[in-house]
Design a protein around this motif. Sequence first.
Motif, short mmCIF file in Angstrom:
data_model
loop_
_atom_site.label_atom_id
_atom_site.label_comp_id
_atom_site.label_asym_id
_atom_site.label_seq_id
_atom_site.Cartn_x
_atom_site.Cartn_y
_atom_site.Cartn_z
N GLN A 1 0.81 -1.22 0.00
CA GLN A 1 0.00 0.00 0.00
C GLN A 1 0.84 1.27 0.00
O GLN A 1 0.46 2.27 -0.61
N GLU A 2 1.98 1.23 0.68
CA GLU A 2 2.76 2.45 0.82
C GLU A 2 4.05 2.43 0.00
O GLU A 2 4.48 3.46 -0.51
N GLY A 3 4.64 1.26 -0.11
CA GLY A 3 5.92 1.18 -0.79
C GLY A 3 5.85 0.81 -2.25
O GLY A 3 6.81 0.99 -3.00
N GLY A 4 4.72 0.27 -2.69
CA GLY A 4 4.59 -0.13 -4.08
C GLY A 4 5.47 -1.31 -4.46
O GLY A 4 5.72 -1.54 -5.65
N ASP A 5 5.91 -2.07 -3.47
CA ASP A 5 6.77 -3.23 -3.72
C ASP A 5 5.89 -4.48 -3.72
O ASP A 5 5.75 -5.17 -2.72
N LEU A 6 5.29 -4.77 -4.88
CA LEU A 6 4.35 -5.88 -4.97
C LEU A 6 5.05 -7.22 -4.79
O LEU A 6 4.48 -8.14 -4.19
N ALA A 7 6.25 -7.34 -5.31
CA ALA A 7 6.98 -8.61 -5.18
C ALA A 7 7.31 -8.88 -3.71
O ALA A 7 7.17 -10.01 -3.23
N GLY A 8 7.73 -7.86 -3.00
CA GLY A 8 8.01 -8.02 -1.57
C GLY A 8 6.76 -8.33 -0.78
O GLY A 8 6.78 -9.15 0.14
N ALA A 9 5.65 -7.68 -1.15
CA ALA A 9 4.38 -7.94 -0.48
C ALA A 9 3.93 -9.37 -0.72
O ALA A 9 3.40 -10.03 0.19
N LEU A 10 4.12 -9.86 -1.93
CA LEU A 10 3.78 -11.24 -2.27
C LEU A 10 4.52 -12.22 -1.35
O LEU A 10 3.91 -13.14 -0.78
N LYS B 1 -4.74 -15.84 -0.60
CA LYS B 1 -5.55 -15.16 -1.62
C LYS B 1 -4.87 -13.85 -2.05
O LYS B 1 -4.79 -13.55 -3.24
N GLU B 2 -4.41 -13.08 -1.06
CA GLU B 2 -3.72 -11.83 -1.38
C GLU B 2 -2.46 -12.11 -2.19
O GLU B 2 -2.16 -11.41 -3.17
#
Length: 314
Positions: free
Chosen positions: A138-147, A171-172
């Motif tokens: 949401q804040e960092g835009g790091d989708l790979a890290g969030a995954l 799911k996320e």
Amino acid sequence: MSSQGDQYRQKADKKASSSGGFAFFSSSSSKFEEAHDLYQQAGNAYKMENKHKEAGDAFSRAAEMALKNDEKDDAANDFWTASKSYKKSHPERETLTLRLKLAVAVASLQKTIQLYKEKGRFRQAADRHKEIAAILQQEGGDLAGALEAFQAAGDIYTQEDATASANGCYKEAAELAGSLGHYQRAIELFERVASQSLGSALTRYGVKEYYLKAGLCWLATGRSELTISRVAGWKQDVVSTKRAIDNYCNADPSFATQRECKFLNAIADAFDAGDAEEFTAAVADYDRLTHLDAWKTGLLLAIKRNIAEEPGLV
């Protein structure tokens, strides 16, 4: 004049670096305990003064003092509190940039996770992984890290038999994997959640949604597989999708009667025929009754582009 937070911080620094006096009257343990309390007071004072970066630093120092006394529970709580303060720091007014602010917050949470794991507090470790995922997404835009963070949380919840929490994280992670083009990983996660959801009447209704998303990923799989010829890859996508749909119907016979299943078959047939117009018509027909969300729309647009770009099939 120094603020109250600064005053507590100075006292804490002095206590932490002191020799401790005569061993009879003092000890390293009590010295670090006193410094820990002073750093906590400094952190709370800084929070009241709206100095969140300084508060984060103070709570991080408190955690270090707790570790010196082998108080891992206290340290974990302090690092967690520090992470929350760093998240609230204002990059436009602080020397910390947004990227660095988030990196420090994540680092504090990672230290918290490690300490929770060492203490066997795995559910809380999973909770912190979810926090990291939210920060990065949401804040960092790091989708790979969030995954990675969502999947790590899901794996720990699974070990702790917290199936509902695990499925929420998977799911996320699956949606992020699909957005990033990691279709096979997304498929595995969606199918895992679907399988877990079949066992309960409360969660069974959502299975058709997971199957639909997995099916879309199946249809997109192979587009980035450079080792497969374009026409062969095209056909393999359809074969894999059809086989997956059959598997879904075997696992949940009611899926065969659902609009989601009929929609998957329709777009797979259009995809196989290389008919972009038929594909668009099937999508529009489905969307009239069941609104397509942004995630599905994005994937469907990518699949449609593949139809238009495939040579010799349109």
